[in-house]
Design a protein around this motif. Structure first.
Motif: not given
Length: 371
Positions: A56-60, A109-120, A123-132
């Protein structure tokens, strides 16, 4: 006579009861709802919350940077490109690929999927830039306070009023404070401080230092404040002109970001907005010195402002302890003078002022450097 000792039968019964109790304790400890399992679940929840906050910090931050640059919303595609270039991100995908390290996002894209290297977690993020979703599981309603979402650009209804104040102007350095009033004192998620329209600092504190500025130069500063839902409000621009000098001490402010603070010795005190000591009982080095070494390469003059007409001579040393004629500049400024040359002193050194005039007093409200 009655036998008061323990009988064999009693001993056997006691042992059996203890075995039963131990078995029950082990069962509940290792069961699904046992202590160990609950401890594991608590750690998992903490790690997931930490990972969510990072995303969320990266999104903001991406939202703020785009808004500061073009006053426009950032698109999901643009966000994916920002995340792609982030060293803490393992991958960005248009389809869920938890084990993949490939970057692949289409134009719309209508949603994207991403992952932090540090955690397993993925996350799916939608077009409103929210983690769903996290690992394919739907999150609770993002309007509640359980999830800190990226949100969308726009005026926050939670932040009622914001005010940006220049709390200290020191030539190459500005200290900015953003005062915020929120509905029901709701906590603010973060602050972005802008210099000439560019985001210079992003932090969760409302006070920030911006350095590396040019003396006697006009700048425009502003701030963006985010609420917990990711919505923002922005302050008006403030025009500020930096000082034409760099202070080491100014009216009680020890300029710690530069000096590290001041060490007072013998009869000197920092009180009522000035360095002050009086009735020096004997000769000696009575004064104060900086904690940090100051880089004098850029400066040609040093100034001392005394606010007491009975002030004695202000002696100062620029050098390194133990002082010697090879590594110091030793000079004096009379209370009727304002500044003196540094005689081409170079390098980083401690600055120390003192007085040796017995029975006199010193009262100094500012010390500065000039180019």
């Amino acid at each position: 006579m009655k036998n008061k000792g323990i009988t064999l039968v009693s001993l056997v019964i006691t042992i059996v009861v203890l075995i039963i109790l131990a078995s029950v304790a082990v069962y509940f400890g290792l069961s699904r709802n046992g202590i160990f399992e609950r401890s594991k679940q608590a750690r998992e929840l903490t790690n997931k919350q930490s990972a969510t906050e990072k995303i969320n910090l990266k999104i903001t931050t991406a939202q703020i940077n785009k808004y500061a640059e073009k006053q426009e919303d950032i698109t999901l595609k643009e966000l994916s490109e920002v995340l792609r270039n982030d060293e803490e991100i393992e991958y960005v995908m248009q389809n869920s690929q938890i084990a993949s390290a490939k970057y692949e996002v289409g134009e719309n894209p209508t949603s994207i999927y991403t992952k932090l290297t540090q955690y397993p977690y993925e996350f799916e993020i939608n077009t409103s830039l929210q983690i769903t979703k996290i690992d394919g599981k739907q999150l609770p309603n993002t309007n509640n306070n359980e999830v800190n979402t990226g949100g969308s650009i726009g005026d926050s209804t939670i932040i009622e009023n914001i005010e940006l104040v220049v709390t200290f102007n020191n030539g190459e350095y500005l200290e900015l404070t953003c005062n915020v009033k929120t509905v029901n004192n709701v906590e603010v998620a973060g602050y972005a401080f802008l210099l000439n329209g560019e985001v210079k600092k992003y932090c969760i504190e409302n006070v920030v230092n911006i350095d590396g500025l040019t003396l006697d130069t006009n700048y425009t500063v502003s701030a963006i404040v985010m609420d917990k839902a990711g919505n923002i409000k922005r302050t008006n621009n403030i025009e500020v002109k930096t000082e034409n000098k760099v202070y080491l001490y100014k009216e009680g402010n020890e300029c710690k970001y530069l000096t590290g603070g001041w060490i007072t010795n013998r009869y000197c005190e920092n009180q009522d907005g000035k360095f002050y000591y009086s009735n020096i009982p004997d000769s000696g080095w009575n004064g104060a010195q900086t904690v940090n070494k100051i880089n004098f390469d850029k400066y040609k003059k040093i100034g001392v402002m005394c606010n007491d007409e009975h002030t004695a001579w202000v002696n100062y040393i620029i050098g390194d302890y133990p002082f010697s004629t090879k590594n110091w500049l030793h000079n004096s400024i009379d209370y009727s003078s304002i500044s003196s040359n540094l005689d081409s002193i170079t390098g980083s050194h401690i600055f120390w002022f003192y007085s040796v005039d017995e029975g006199k007093c010193i009262s100094i409200n500012s010390i500065w450097l000039e180019k």
